[in-house]
Design a protein around this motif. Structure first.
Motif, PDB file in Angstrom:
ATOM      1  N   GLU A 192       0.832  -1.204   0.000  1.00 53.25           N
ATOM      2  CA  GLU A 192       0.000   0.000   0.000  1.00 53.25           C
ATOM      3  C   GLU A 192       0.864   1.249   0.000  1.00 53.25           C
ATOM      4  O   GLU A 192       1.910   1.290   0.639  1.00 53.25           O
TER       5      GLU A 192
ATOM      6  N   THR B 130      -1.066 -10.350   4.790  1.00 55.05           N
ATOM      7  CA  THR B 130      -0.821 -10.284   3.359  1.00 55.05           C
ATOM      8  C   THR B 130      -1.719 -11.264   2.625  1.00 55.05           C
ATOM      9  O   THR B 130      -1.484 -12.467   2.662  1.00 55.05           O
TER      10      THR B 130
ATOM     11  N   HIS C   7       0.204   5.115   1.006  1.00 56.09           N
ATOM     12  CA  HIS C   7      -0.723   6.067   1.628  1.00 56.09           C
ATOM     13  C   HIS C   7      -0.345   7.472   1.169  1.00 56.09           C
ATOM     14  O   HIS C   7       0.731   7.966   1.513  1.00 56.09           O
TER      15      HIS C   7
ATOM     16  N   ARG D 184      -3.091   0.374  -3.960  1.00 54.20           N
ATOM     17  CA  ARG D 184      -2.700  -0.975  -3.565  1.00 54.20           C
ATOM     18  C   ARG D 184      -2.187  -1.737  -4.780  1.00 54.20           C
ATOM     19  O   ARG D 184      -2.798  -1.688  -5.841  1.00 54.20           O
TER      20      ARG D 184
ATOM     21  N   SER E 247       1.050  -4.672   3.379  1.00 50.73           N
ATOM     22  CA  SER E 247      -0.054  -4.593   4.330  1.00 50.73           C
ATOM     23  C   SER E 247      -0.128  -5.895   5.110  1.00 50.73           C
ATOM     24  O   SER E 247       0.338  -6.934   4.654  1.00 50.73           O
TER      25      SER E 247
END
Length: 172
Positions: free
Chosen positions: A69, A155, A71, A79, A152
């Motif tokens: 990911e 997984t 952000h 993603r 993330s």
């Protein structure tokens, strides 16, 4: 001057003065409660961010399959899910989903994803993908959170989370 003449002059003057002083009443009472606290100056501790090194031949030394990911500053999340079979799924913040196959660079430490006619290069390290400015960019160098895609947890490589339940994915 008689009294009635004085009143005849005084009344219009008094009305004129009253009209000039057009004011609004203000409630200047102070209400104190126990529920409100004064603001506190908070200094957050500095957190060291880790940027794992890109190894030689990441293809055979890093467990790269999984979901990563990015952000963004505005709170949106991109993603990318990499499969160990050479496939990828890229989900943009708006929910747009692209799937396809990625290729490994000659050094086996970067992957290349062609999306919308543009080749996106990523250096592969343990738990992270580093977005490179171009396909031939060096693997070492300055790192930033704006270009670091982090794995993330858990997984979901096959749509199943570590607890055995199906992972929530857009469109399913």
């Amino acid at each position: 001057m008689n009294t009635s003449a004085r009143l005849a002059l005084a009344i219009p003057l008094a009305l004129a003065l009253a009209a000039c002083g057009d004011t609004t009443e203000v409630d200047d009472r102070v209400v104190e409660t126990d529920d409100v606290e004064a603001p506190v100056d908070v200094t957050l501790p500095k957190v060291d961010v880790e940027y794992p090194e890109v190894p030689l031949d990441a293809r055979s030394t890093v467990e790269y399959a999984g979901t990563y990911e990015l952000h963004n500053r505005d709170g949106q999340i991109d993603r990318i899910t990499l499969g160990d079979d050479g496939t990828y799924t890229w989900i943009a913040p708006d929910g747009t989903e692209d799937t396809g196959e990625f290729t490994w660079g000659e050094d086996n430490s970067r992957i290349l994803i062609t999306r919308d006619g543009e080749t996106n290069a990523f250096a592969v390290a343990e738990g992270v993908l580093y977005r490179l400015p171009e396909e031939s960019a060096p693997l070492a160098g300055e790192r930033s959170e704006e270009t670091t895609w982090r794995r993330s947890h858990p997984t979901p490589t096959d749509g199943t989370q570590a607890d055995g339940n199906q992972a929530d994915r857009p469109g399913e």
